[in-house]
Scaffold this motif. Sequence first.
Motif, PDB file in Angstrom:
ATOM      1  N   SER A 134       0.760  -1.277  -0.092  1.00  0.00           N
ATOM      2  CA  SER A 134      -0.249  -0.158   0.105  1.00  0.00           C
ATOM      3  C   SER A 134       0.658   1.333  -0.013  1.00  0.00           C
ATOM      4  O   SER A 134       0.509   2.372  -0.685  1.00  0.00           O
ATOM      5  CB  SER A 134      -0.934   0.059   1.051  1.00  0.00           C
ATOM      6  N   ALA A 135       1.941   1.169   0.881  1.00  0.00           N
ATOM      7  CA  ALA A 135       2.912   2.399   0.735  1.00  0.00           C
ATOM      8  C   ALA A 135       3.588   2.566  -0.873  1.00  0.00           C
ATOM      9  O   ALA A 135       3.797   3.665  -1.322  1.00  0.00           O
ATOM     10  CB  ALA A 135       4.127   2.304   1.739  1.00  0.00           C
ATOM     11  N   THR A 136       3.566   1.308  -1.331  1.00  0.00           N
ATOM     12  CA  THR A 136       4.223   1.598  -2.715  1.00  0.00           C
ATOM     13  C   THR A 136       3.235   2.090  -3.613  1.00  0.00           C
ATOM     14  O   THR A 136       3.416   2.933  -4.475  1.00  0.00           O
ATOM     15  CB  THR A 136       4.793   0.270  -3.246  1.00  0.00           C
ATOM     16  N   LYS A 180       1.489   9.341  -5.594  1.00  0.00           N
ATOM     17  CA  LYS A 180       1.923  10.770  -5.551  1.00  0.00           C
ATOM     18  C   LYS A 180       3.130  11.263  -6.064  1.00  0.00           C
ATOM     19  O   LYS A 180       3.266  12.319  -6.596  1.00  0.00           O
ATOM     20  CB  LYS A 180       2.388  10.977  -3.876  1.00  0.00           C
ATOM     21  N   SER A 181       4.114  10.272  -6.298  1.00  0.00           N
ATOM     22  CA  SER A 181       5.340  10.733  -6.871  1.00  0.00           C
ATOM     23  C   SER A 181       5.539  10.504  -8.311  1.00  0.00           C
ATOM     24  O   SER A 181       6.254  11.267  -9.007  1.00  0.00           O
ATOM     25  CB  SER A 181       6.541   9.779  -6.362  1.00  0.00           C
ATOM     26  N   ALA A 204      -2.246   6.482 -11.645  1.00  0.00           N
ATOM     27  CA  ALA A 204      -3.472   6.291 -11.001  1.00  0.00           C
ATOM     28  C   ALA A 204      -3.735   4.898 -10.618  1.00  0.00           C
ATOM     29  O   ALA A 204      -3.169   4.048 -11.117  1.00  0.00           O
ATOM     30  CB  ALA A 204      -4.601   6.682 -11.932  1.00  0.00           C
ATOM     31  N   ARG A 205      -4.469   4.529  -9.529  1.00  0.00           N
ATOM     32  CA  ARG A 205      -4.577   3.200  -8.913  1.00  0.00           C
ATOM     33  C   ARG A 205      -4.805   2.045  -9.932  1.00  0.00           C
ATOM     34  O   ARG A 205      -4.434   1.221 -10.044  1.00  0.00           O
ATOM     35  CB  ARG A 205      -5.476   3.191  -7.816  1.00  0.00           C
TER      36      ARG A 205
END
Length: 138
Positions: free
Chosen positions: A107-109, A115-116, A120-121
Amino acid sequence: MHGLARIHNCSYCDYSSATKAGLVVHERRHTGEREFVCEHCGASFHSRAGLVQHLPIHLPESNYECNICQKREKSKRLLQHHYHKVHKEKRLRYLCPVCEDVFKSSSATRQHLTKSHGVARHDQSAIQRFELSVPDST
């Protein structure tokens, strides 16, 4: 329940239970009924088990001690949470497919990708994970 058919069906969804009591507790989630109320703080619960699990937070002493660092918690569940968060060795790491940065969770990845890198998901592919090699402690 071993050997018991799930013959009690929920009136609201496709859930079924082997016991009538299990169905009653489940249906309270649909109706919002919370008949078990903590006399200390007013928190309410769908089942008696939920209330019983909650009650230790009101005890003045912490009854559960970590066998690694001696931290004390008020419930077994809180102690388990502490152990997994602080002591459990996390061997898996996740790799950003764009910049190859490494993260502790998928999830952090995914959050990093959004963000970076502006991905999009729904455009993100599977996140590659790998196991850290842990040095031998001998």
